[in-house]
Design a protein around this motif. Structure first.
Motif, PDB file in Angstrom:
ATOM      1  N   GLN A 321      38.458  51.499  37.001  1.00  0.00           N
ATOM      2  CA  GLN A 321      39.093  50.257  37.416  1.00  0.00           C
ATOM      3  C   GLN A 321      39.941  50.413  38.676  1.00  0.00           C
ATOM      4  O   GLN A 321      40.509  49.421  39.157  1.00  0.00           O
ATOM      5  N   ALA A 324      39.088  48.084  41.860  1.00  0.00           N
ATOM      6  CA  ALA A 324      39.517  46.692  41.710  1.00  0.00           C
ATOM      7  C   ALA A 324      41.033  46.584  41.750  1.00  0.00           C
ATOM      8  O   ALA A 324      41.595  45.649  42.348  1.00  0.00           O
ATOM      9  N   LEU A 325      41.722  47.559  41.126  1.00  0.00           N
ATOM     10  CA  LEU A 325      43.180  47.548  41.129  1.00  0.00           C
ATOM     11  C   LEU A 325      43.731  47.697  42.548  1.00  0.00           C
ATOM     12  O   LEU A 325      44.676  46.999  42.941  1.00  0.00           O
ATOM     13  N   ARG A 327      42.296  46.824  45.341  1.00  0.00           N
ATOM     14  CA  ARG A 327      42.073  45.576  46.076  1.00  0.00           C
ATOM     15  C   ARG A 327      43.126  44.520  45.706  1.00  0.00           C
ATOM     16  O   ARG A 327      43.617  43.767  46.558  1.00  0.00           O
ATOM     17  N   ARG A 328      43.483  44.451  44.416  1.00  0.00           N
ATOM     18  CA  ARG A 328      44.506  43.501  43.990  1.00  0.00           C
ATOM     19  C   ARG A 328      45.861  43.843  44.609  1.00  0.00           C
ATOM     20  O   ARG A 328      46.610  42.955  45.032  1.00  0.00           O
ATOM     21  N   LYS A 331      45.996  42.694  48.215  1.00  0.00           N
ATOM     22  CA  LYS A 331      46.192  41.236  48.311  1.00  0.00           C
ATOM     23  C   LYS A 331      47.636  40.850  48.003  1.00  0.00           C
ATOM     24  O   LYS A 331      48.238  39.999  48.682  1.00  0.00           O
ATOM     25  N   LEU A 332      48.217  41.480  46.963  1.00  0.00           N
ATOM     26  CA  LEU A 332      49.604  41.188  46.611  1.00  0.00           C
ATOM     27  C   LEU A 332      50.557  41.590  47.730  1.00  0.00           C
ATOM     28  O   LEU A 332      51.523  40.872  48.038  1.00  0.00           O
TER      29      LEU A 332
END
Length: 347
Positions: A321, A324-325, A327-328, A331-332
């Protein structure tokens, strides 16, 4: 049997107050050594055991001599001194010069009178053997190979054609030096074999363990420099270059065209990708995975440490994961920066 005086002379040190005529038959661990055995202390944590030692002689540092109840030899590095003396007690059977009746040696071979060729060995045409070479039972030495003085080749070793060994090399049982490298070109219907036109060239004082495979080069030779030591079950692929005094522990695998500098160490099961360079004095801990060039000396590690299975499974899921983590998180961070900028504009 050797005397304490013999040991001191071999090390270039003085027996001190000890009786130089003391006779010793072997070497044993500190806690087990008896009156006719040599022991050594290489670390301060063994000083308590030293006080009850019964050895005939102990190798130790001068600052530890007061704790020793038996004769001793004071040396700067007791472990190195032990290594140097170990050959005096070696039970290796002496080789007998000559060709065993069950061996085959081609008439073209340059065979010194001091060389020994064991039962079932095969030495092909144009081989050159140095003085005091020992070819063990069942060894195959291919056409045109060259072995320097005092090389010892243990049973079952295969040295392919054109392989070169320097002086004082040891190759232990069932190793294969000079087999074809893994060279193939892709065809529509399969693979086209690339003839391996190089060889393997090994320097002086190289020690190669049992079951080692060193492949011949595709065009240039695979090169192993002086004083390299290689443990059991190691694979070195075609066109690798290994620098002087490098040590390679068991089950290491090196892919093709790897260039390793001098004084490197590879712990057990290290894997090295191909076509990369490793600088001098680089050291890799067990099971490290080397996938890129190493330009700076130092110690390197990788791999997943041992954990209880339930914990390992959870961590393995989380590892999948991570992309995906990440990338988040990006964005944050972008949103936070935007909010920060807007707040600054309002002030």
């Amino acid at each position: 049997m050797v005397t304490l005086g013999d040991l001191a002379a071999h090390l270039g040190c003085e027996p001190g107050l000890a009786d130089a005529s003391i006779e010793l038959d072997g070497i044993a661990p500190l806690g087990r050594a008896g009156p006719r055995e040599l022991a050594f202390v290489s670390e301060a944590r063994y000083l308590d055991a030293l006080k009850s030692c019964r050895a005939g002689c102990v190798l130790l540092k001068s600052e530890w001599q007061a704790d020793c109840p038996v004769p001793s030899l004071c040396v700067p590095d007791p472990y190195l001194a032990y290594a140097r003396l170990s050959s005096l007690f070696d039970l290796l059977p002496a080789s007998v010069p000559g060709i065993h009746p069950g061996a085959f040696v081609d008439a073209s071979v340059k065979l010194p009178a001091s060389a020994s060729v064991g039962h079932g060995a095969c030495v092909e045409a144009d081989v050159v053997l140095g003085e005091d070479v020992v070819i063990g039972p069942g060894v195959h030495v291919g056409r045109g190979a060259q072995l320097g003085a005092r090389c010892r080749i243990w049973p079952g070793v295969v040295l392919y054609h054109g392989v070169i060994l320097g002086d004082d090399c040891v190759v232990h049982a069932n190793s294969v030096i000079g087999a074809d490298g893994f060279g193939f070109a892709r065809r529509v219907d399969g693979w086209e074999k690339i003839s391996q036109l190089g060889s393997v060239s090994i320097g002086d004082r190289v020690d190669i363990g049992a079951g080692v495979t060193i492949d011949r080069g595709a065009l240039d030779d695979t090169l192993i420099a002086d004083d390299v030591i290689i443990d059991d079950q190691v694979h070195i692929a075609h066109n690798c270059v290994i620098g002087r005094r490098t040590a390679i522990a068991g089950c290491v695998g090196m892919a093709g065209s790897t260039e390793v500098g001098e004084d490197c160490t590879f712990a057990g099961q290290v894997g090295v990708s191909g076509h990369l360079k490793i600088c001098d004095n680089a050291h890799f801990t067990g099971q490290a995975r080397v996938i890129g060039a190493i330009d700076e000396p130092g110690s390197y590690s990788s791999g997943t440490p041992l954990a209880p299975t339930k914990q390992w499974r959870r961590n393995a899921v989380r590892f999948g994961q991570l992309d995906a983590l990440q990338r988040r998180v990006v964005k944050l961070e972008a949103k936070l920066e935007a909010l920060g900028g807007a707040a600054s504009d309002d002030e």
